[in-house]
Structure formats: structure tokens, C-alpha cells
Scaffold this active site. Structure first.
Site, PDB file in Angstrom:
ATOM      1  N   GLY A 172       0.823  -1.214   0.000  1.00  0.00           N
ATOM      2  CA  GLY A 172       0.000   0.000   0.000  1.00  0.00           C
ATOM      3  C   GLY A 172       0.855   1.262   0.000  1.00  0.00           C
ATOM      4  N   ARG A 179      -2.576  -8.222  -2.235  1.00  0.00           N
ATOM      5  CA  ARG A 179      -2.212  -8.272  -3.662  1.00  0.00           C
ATOM      6  C   ARG A 179      -0.702  -8.490  -3.800  1.00  0.00           C
ATOM      7  NH1 ARG A 179      -6.477  -4.668  -3.853  1.00  0.00           N
ATOM      8  NH2 ARG A 179      -5.186  -3.096  -2.866  1.00  0.00           N
ATOM      9  N   ILE A 195      -4.870 -10.954   6.058  1.00  0.00           N
ATOM     10  CA  ILE A 195      -4.497 -10.926   7.479  1.00  0.00           C
ATOM     11  C   ILE A 195      -5.575 -11.535   8.377  1.00  0.00           C
ATOM     12  CG2 ILE A 195      -2.836  -9.018   7.394  1.00  0.00           C
ATOM     13  CD1 ILE A 195      -5.188  -7.194   8.384  1.00  0.00           C
ATOM     14  N   TYR A 254     -14.740   2.822   9.180  1.00  0.00           N
ATOM     15  CA  TYR A 254     -13.278   2.883   9.271  1.00  0.00           C
ATOM     16  C   TYR A 254     -12.840   3.637  10.537  1.00  0.00           C
ATOM     17  CZ  TYR A 254      -8.603   4.679   7.890  1.00  0.00           C
ATOM     18  OH  TYR A 254      -7.288   5.036   7.843  1.00  0.00           O
ATOM     19  N   LYS A 264     -10.796   2.100  13.645  1.00  0.00           N
ATOM     20  CA  LYS A 264      -9.487   2.612  14.065  1.00  0.00           C
ATOM     21  C   LYS A 264      -9.504   2.976  15.550  1.00  0.00           C
ATOM     22  CE  LYS A 264      -6.598   2.375  10.629  1.00  0.00           C
ATOM     23  NZ  LYS A 264      -5.438   1.479  10.754  1.00  0.00           N
TER      24      LYS A 264
HETATM   25  C1  AKB Z   1      -9.140   8.003   4.282  1.00  0.00           C
HETATM   26  O1  AKB Z   1      -9.478   8.964   3.578  1.00  0.00           O
HETATM   27  O2  AKB Z   1      -9.890   7.082   4.609  1.00  0.00           O
HETATM   28  C2  AKB Z   1      -7.732   7.976   4.815  1.00  0.00           C
HETATM   29  C3  AKB Z   1      -7.660   8.598   6.169  1.00  0.00           C
HETATM   30  C4  AKB Z   1      -7.948  10.027   6.351  1.00  0.00           C
HETATM   31  O3  AKB Z   1      -7.358   7.909   7.088  1.00  0.00           O
HETATM   32  N1  AKB Z   1      -6.848   8.642   3.927  1.00  0.00           N
END
Ligand code: AKB
Length: 351
Positions: free
Chosen positions: A26, A50, A68, A167, A171
Site C-alpha cells: 500500500g 495483492r 491478514i 473505518y 481505528k
Molecule cells: C481516508 O481517507 O480514509 C484515509 C484517512 C484520512 O485515514 N486517507
């Protein structure tokens, strides 16, 4: 109870010493592996879903095309290597994750648990603490609307932590998991081994790389705008011109994670640090792109739904803890990022 570093369970002397890097192919992985290679590290083991670029493969002792979340991968790594350091970069970013939130949860959380557990088992097995570095993101923050975003100004690590994306939720939770594995893992077990993990995490802002074009993120409009201009292609920016979030260049992001990894543990007052180089609006970035690429055709066609995500991210972050504890210092403001990194790098890439 035993302490990593003071007692061993199984020396596992036939296994190769390794620094493990997930998400090796990445954006951050590219820069990180190259920097570790330049620093003379010969024990890199890269994993990506990948095939990893040939050039990067040459910098690694071994690479795996693998998921993973796959427990057989984890067992294989366990049997093959003595891992003392992990850079866990693999994740599904904010835009992509909104199309398949449960799959994103599997990768972002399930994958992280697999890696944390592998690291803890490794420490038990070879008797040394494992250093675990994980990037988090400004997406771990969540501001309810534009008025609160403007009022919040530079947000501290523990402020506005109600993310609105899968996301961001992943996190934020993984930051807590890292702290849990480092300090409290199996806290009631009689055979518990203390102090197995040294977990360190930094929250990246939007990243700008001249070498790779991002995919799946919501801060991608900035690098997309730059790459399109360099290729002579028109670009329709998917956020409003006044949209403001923090950014940094990829070399700064790589230097930051290496600097955090190298920091003296006694100076670290927390597990998770905000960092940023400059806060810029989409219009300020577009103006500079037009200045350096006079033919650039940039229009603004905000996507209402992606806009809501970026509007929930802070306009700026307070990174004073990182500055104080481990000497974080940005190299660039917006203009110097363009002059010294973006323009020369991107011209070379598309020459
Ligand atoms: C995203 O846009 O998801 C990432 C980030 C801000 O963590 N680049």
C-alpha cells in the site's frame, strides 16, 4: 506471571528474525519498506492481499500474498519467524469501508486482533517484547456538523471521538485494543506474561504521495487533484472548495512512524498521538496545483455523501503531545510541500 525480556518459554532458535509489515504494497508500505531498506534492515517480511511490487519484494527477506484475517497465515508466520517488530498498515479505508462495512470490520478489527495476538504469542515464544506500530487516522474523530468543526479548531487526541464511519470506528477501537493487549491482555490468567507488547500508534491526517495514487479513502481528493494535473487530465473534486482537513506528505508520514518507533519508551506519555503538517482547504490545494500546472482543469462537483464524511473530520489537530514526547516536527507547510516534494516528485513520476 513472567515478564517478556526476563524469561523465555521456547527460544525457537531455528526461526528467522523478522520485522513484519502488513499492507506492505500500500501507499505507506511503499515508503516504509524503502526507508527501512535504506537504513540497512534485511529482516523485512511483507504481507499484502495483492502481489507486492517487484522492487519492494527485493527489499524484503520474504513476502506473502495473503489475507491478514486468515488464521493459517498467522500460524505460518508463527512457525517461520521470530518477530520483534510489527508495522500493521493493512486496512480498508473510509470510502471503501462504507460500501461493505461488515467486511471492513472483519479486516480492520479482525485482522488487527490476529496481528496483536500473533505479537503477544511471539513475545511469549521468544521472550522479547514485540514493538507494535499501527497508523490510525483523523477518521477516529467525529464532529457532528460544520459549526462544531469550525468551533473545535485544533482537536486533541481525546476530544470528539465519536466517528461516523466504519473505518473511523474500527481505528478508534483498534487503538483501544492495542492499549489493552499492551497493558491488560489476559489480566486474570494465572500463566499471564506481563509486558509482552510495546504498542505505539499515530493518527495520520490525509496523506499526499507523488509515487502512488490512493484508492478507497475520502481524503483522496487532494492527491487525485495533483496526479490528474500532472497527467494533463481534468479533475472534478468531490468536496466543496472550503473543505478543510489536515494533511502531510508521504515521506513525512514514513519518517513519523519510524521516529515514533525509535522513541525512548520512558518519554511516551500515551499510546496514541495526533500528528499533522498543515491544514489546507481543497481550494488552497487547487490554487497551488493551478500555479504549478498552469493548464490544470479543476472543477468542484461535491458528492453530498462523501462531503458529510470529510465535514465530520477535524479541520486541524493538536499534535503538541507528539512534539513534546518524541520530537515530532513537520517538515512542510502547504507551499513548501509543493515546492520541495510534490512538484519535483510528480514531474519525475510522469516524465
Ligand atoms: C481516508 O481517507 O480514509 C484515509 C484517512 C484520512 O485515514 N486517507
Amino acid at each position: 506471571m513472567t515478564k517478556a525480556g526476563t524469561s523465555t518459554v521456547d527460544r525457537g532458535s531455528s526461526r528467522n528474525a523478522a520485522t513484519l509489515i502488513t499492507g506492505a504494497g500500500g501507499e505507506v508500505g511503499h515508503g516504509l519498506i524503502s526507508s527501512l531498506h535504506v537504513a540497512g534492515r534485511t529482516n523485512l517480511v511483507g504481507i499484502d492481499i495483492r502481489e507486492i511490487d517487484k522492487k519492494l519484494r527485493e527489499f524484503c527477506r520474504e513476502t506473502f500474498v495473503a489475507d491478514i484475517c486468515d488464521s493459517t497465515l498467522v500460524e505460518r508466520l508463527q512457525s517461520m519467524f521470530e518477530i520483534t517488530e510489527v508495522y500493521h498498515l493493512a486496512a480498508l479505508l473510509s470510502t471503501r469501508a462504507e460500501f461493505t462495512p461488515e467486511a471492513a470490520h472483519d479486516v480492520n478489527v479482525g485482522g488487527t486482533i490476529n496481528l496483536l495476538r500473533l505479537a503477544a504469542d511471539q513475545a511469549r515464544s521468544h521472550g522479547q517484547r514485540v514493538k507494535f506500530l499501527m497508523p490510525s487516522s483523523i477518521a477516529a474523530h467525529g464532529l457532528s456538523d460544520l459549526a462544531s468543526k469550525t468551533a473545535a479548531n485544533a482537536v486533541k487526541e481525546d476530544e470528539h471521538t465519536r466517528p461516523i464511519t466504519m473505518y473511523g470506528c474500527n481505528k478508534l477501537y483498534c487503538e483501544n485494543l492495542g492499549r489493552y493487549y499492551a497493558r491488560h491482555y489476559r489480566q486474570l490468567a494465572k500463566d499471564r506474561m506481563e509486558n509482552t507488547l510495546d504498542f505505539r500508534c499515530l493518527r495520520y491526517p490525509g496523506l499526499i504521495s507523488t509515487e502512488t495514487v490512493p484508492s478507497g479513502g475520502t481524503s483522496d481528493y487532494a492527491p487525485e487533484m495533483i496526479h490528474a494535473a500532472a497527467e494533463g487530465k481534468p479533475y472534478a473534486c468531490f468536496v466543496r472548495p472550503d473543505t478543510r482537513i489536515p494533511f502531510m506528505t508521504m515521506p513525512e508520514a514514513v519518517d513519523a512512524i519510524l521516529k515514533l518507533a525509535a522513541a525512548d519508551e520512558s518519554s511516551l506519555s500515551r499510546c496514541v498521538y495526533n500528528i499533522s503538517s498543515f491544514s489546507a482547504s481543497a481550494e488552497e490545494i487547487a490554487d497551488l496545483v493551478r500555479e504549478y500546472f498552469p493548464g490544470a482543469e479543476i472543477t468542484f462537483e461535491p458528492d453530498k455523501l462523501r462531503q458529510v464524511i470529510v465535514d465530520s473530520w477535524p479541520a486541524d489537530v493538536d499534535d503538541s503531545a507528539a512534539r513534546k514526547d518524541w520530537g515530532w516536527e513537520p517538515k512542510h507547510d502547504l507551499r513548501s510541500a509543493f515546492e520541495e516534494y510534490v512538484v519535483p516528485g510528480i514531474k519525475k513520476r510522469y516524465a
